[in-house]
Scaffold this active site. Structure first.
Site, PDB file in Angstrom:
ATOM      1  N   HIS A 417      -5.313  13.148   8.854  1.00 62.53           N
ATOM      2  CA  HIS A 417      -3.890  12.809   8.878  1.00 62.53           C
ATOM      3  C   HIS A 417      -3.145  13.742   7.941  1.00 62.53           C
ATOM      4  CE1 HIS A 417      -6.084  10.358   5.954  1.00 62.53           C
ATOM      5  NE2 HIS A 417      -5.018  10.423   5.171  1.00 62.53           N
ATOM      6  N   HIS A 419       0.187  14.105   5.631  1.00 62.15           N
ATOM      7  CA  HIS A 419       1.286  13.390   4.979  1.00 62.15           C
ATOM      8  C   HIS A 419       2.530  14.275   5.029  1.00 62.15           C
ATOM      9  CE1 HIS A 419      -1.409  10.503   2.725  1.00 62.15           C
ATOM     10  NE2 HIS A 419      -2.271  11.479   2.946  1.00 62.15           N
TER      11      HIS A 419
HETATM   12  P1  AMP Z   1      -5.319   9.532   2.255  1.00 66.97           P
HETATM   13  O1  AMP Z   1      -5.465   8.983   0.897  1.00 66.97           O
HETATM   14  O2  AMP Z   1      -4.915  10.967   2.280  1.00 66.97           O
HETATM   15  O3  AMP Z   1      -6.515   9.221   3.109  1.00 66.97           O
HETATM   16  O4  AMP Z   1      -4.081   8.767   2.879  1.00 66.97           O
HETATM   17  C1  AMP Z   1      -4.196   7.594   3.612  1.00 66.97           C
HETATM   18  C2  AMP Z   1      -2.833   7.007   3.679  1.00 66.97           C
HETATM   19  O5  AMP Z   1      -2.822   6.007   4.670  1.00 66.97           O
HETATM   20  C3  AMP Z   1      -2.400   6.350   2.381  1.00 66.97           C
HETATM   21  O6  AMP Z   1      -1.219   6.969   1.914  1.00 66.97           O
HETATM   22  C4  AMP Z   1      -2.170   4.896   2.768  1.00 66.97           C
HETATM   23  O7  AMP Z   1      -1.044   4.345   2.121  1.00 66.97           O
HETATM   24  C5  AMP Z   1      -1.961   4.997   4.264  1.00 66.97           C
HETATM   25  N1  AMP Z   1      -2.326   3.814   5.019  1.00 66.97           N
HETATM   26  C6  AMP Z   1      -3.454   3.087   4.916  1.00 66.97           C
HETATM   27  N2  AMP Z   1      -3.436   2.067   5.812  1.00 66.97           N
HETATM   28  C7  AMP Z   1      -2.272   2.172   6.475  1.00 66.97           C
HETATM   29  C8  AMP Z   1      -1.663   1.410   7.504  1.00 66.97           C
HETATM   30  N3  AMP Z   1      -2.247   0.349   8.035  1.00 66.97           N
HETATM   31  N4  AMP Z   1      -0.445   1.801   7.948  1.00 66.97           N
HETATM   32  C9  AMP Z   1       0.187   2.855   7.413  1.00 66.97           C
HETATM   33  N5  AMP Z   1      -0.358   3.629   6.430  1.00 66.97           N
HETATM   34  C10 AMP Z   1      -1.563   3.283   5.976  1.00 66.97           C
END
Ligand code: AMP
Length: 455
Positions: A417, A419
């Site tokens: 993903h 950001h």
């Molecule tokens: P990373 O730490 O780069 O893996 O980022 C994962 C991101 O996903 C974090 O910023 C979380 O806040 C976000 N996240 C986790 N679960 C969800 C969800 N159900 N809906 C939206 N964002 C999410």
């Protein structure tokens, strides 16, 4: 910084077994992450903002000055009592503020006969003062008024305050844990007083520090000689080893004492002892952030939901069809979408680093990270990232945005993903753990960004 966890730490074998059963293996971070509360302010709670109460506690007829930094939010809040050193020149207010930002109330007192509190200063009185402060926190009227969770009261202390903290914890079984920071084992000073000459040396060494105290160095040294047994911190530490205990030592000051305290706790079969040593002086002059991080990470053990030391997915591994983004793609979990086509989905991050933070993912690729991704798939994702960035700029009136993509370390969801994070000039973005935002705010932000998306 060296850090050791002994009894009561995560049961590694069982933990590994549970992770294996739960899905792909996750790795433990080698360096613990900095808690958000160390570096960033929380959002203001409109209904119950953070506040400060200044008051006096009546102890044996003397009014003792006290301050309670109250945490924001409804509570009930865990609460840390902090007991300062001798005479208390190092106030450690930054630590109390950081702990409050982490959602804790933080209270400090000035012992009788110190810094404007009434009465006479003595080690015996300071012990009684710490005990009285704990009783104040457990008083049902104060519990109700200040939204204190009486089952999560921790007592911390620096230097002489470490001794007073251990004493206060030993005196009250309802206290949940103790933090002893480069503690002074007051009783051990008696070993150095073997003659009139060494007594005089001890008195003169103490004299400069007694300026803010209603006492004399002669009286304090006499108390140490008379009450050496009562002032033995190793014995006290053994008595509180039934509860979670954080011992922090400064290598250029009291680390040898802290190591003795750790040995005493271990000999008493400590249930949950954490020992940390930092290469700094007695005031932690160049380790304030490290100190705050260590204390806040340790306090997280009293917060069941904390993800402060969350494991992360290793770079190589099988795709987990149950990960939250796979569930969002399949429509099994909710999300606030700003864009979707046959290949790519963009939706609001539930815990934004900045309002308007969007995540962009491939719907067709099973890549967990960039190393696994087909360049054709990443090109499709990046085309949407570009549109989302432009939409954030237009919708929020930004002068910039940040794209970020974690691989392995720092990653929490094992589905690639990107950001897309709004940047506001002059406002830092901290890569730290974050709290979920209000769903209403996420929804409203999704509507704004979606409306600004160009075809
Ligand atoms: P990373 O730490 O780069 O893996 O980022 C994962 C991101 O996903 C974090 O910023 C979380 O806040 C976000 N996240 C986790 N679960 C969800 C969800 N159900 N809906 C939206 N964002 C999410």
């Amino acid at each position: 910084m060296t850090r050791r966890l002994i009894a009561g730490a995560r049961p590694l074998v069982l933990g590994a077994l549970m992770l294996a059963l739960a899905g792909p293996a996750l790795a433990e971070p080698k360096v613990p992450p900095t808690p958000r509360a160390v570096v960033a302010d929380p959002a203001r709670d409109k209904d119950r903002p953070a506040d400060m109460a200044a008051f006096q506690v009546d102890i044996a007829g003397s009014k003792v000055n006290a301050i309670l930094y109250t945490a924001s939010g409804a509570g009930p809040h865990p609460t840390m009592l902090f007991l300062h050193g001798f005479p208390g020149n190092e106030t450690n207010i930054d630590l109390l503020q950081a702990v409050r930002r982490a959602g804790w109330n933080a209270m400090r007192i000035n012992y009788r006969g110190s810094w404007g509190s009434q009465g006479k200063f003595s080690f015996a009185n300071a012990r009684a003062d710490g005990e009285a402060a704990v009783a104040w926190l457990l008083d049902p009227a104060n519990v109700a008024k200040y939204h204190i969770d009486p089952s999560r009261i921790v007592v911390a202390g620096h230097s002489m305050g470490g001794f007073m903290a251990a004493d206060a914890v030993a005196s009250e079984p309802r206290v949940a844990g103790a933090v002893l920071i480069d503690s002074w084992d007051i009783g051990s000073r008696s070993e150095r007083i073997t003659s009139a000459e060494t007594r005089k040396t001890a008195i003169e060494a103490m004299r400069p520090d007694t300026a803010p105290l209603a006492t004399t160095p002669e009286a304090l040294v006499a108390e140490i000689e008379r009450d050496a047994d009562k002032l033995d911190l190793q014995k006290l530490t053994a008595r509180i080893a039934d509860r979670p205990l954080l011992l922090i030592g400064a290598e250029f000051a009291g680390a040898p004492t802290t190591r003795k305290l750790a040995d005493a706790a271990k000999a008493a079969n400590a249930k949950a002892l954490t020992e940390t040593y930092m290469a700094t002086d007695h005031s932690f002059s160049d380790a304030r952030i490290a100190l705050e991080g260590e204390v806040i990470r340790w306090l997280a053990r009293f917060e069941p939901k904390s993800a402060a030391t969350a494991p992360f997915p290793p770079l190589k591994g099988a795709y987990d069809e149950g990960n939250i983004f796979a569930r969002i793609i399949r429509g099994e979990a909710p999300s606030y979408k700003v864009y979707e086509d046959a290949d790519v989905l963009a939706f609001m991050d539930r815990a934004p680093l900045e309002p308007g933070h969007v995540l962009v993912i491939s719907k067709t690729s099973k890549a967990r990270n960039l190393l696994e991704m087909d360049p054709k798939d990443i090109a499709k994702v990046m085309a949407v990232v570009q549109k989302v960035g432009q939409a954030e700029v237009d919708a929020l009136g930004l002068e910039g945005f940040l794209i970020l993509q974690n691989n392995g370390v720092g990653q929490s969801v094992p589905h690639l993903h990107i950001h897309v994070i709004p940047r506001v000039a002059g406002k830092p973005v901290y890569l730290v753990e974050n709290k979920p935002a209000d769903p209403k705010d996420l929804e409203a932000m999704a509507v704004r960004i979606k409306a600004a998306m160009k075809p």
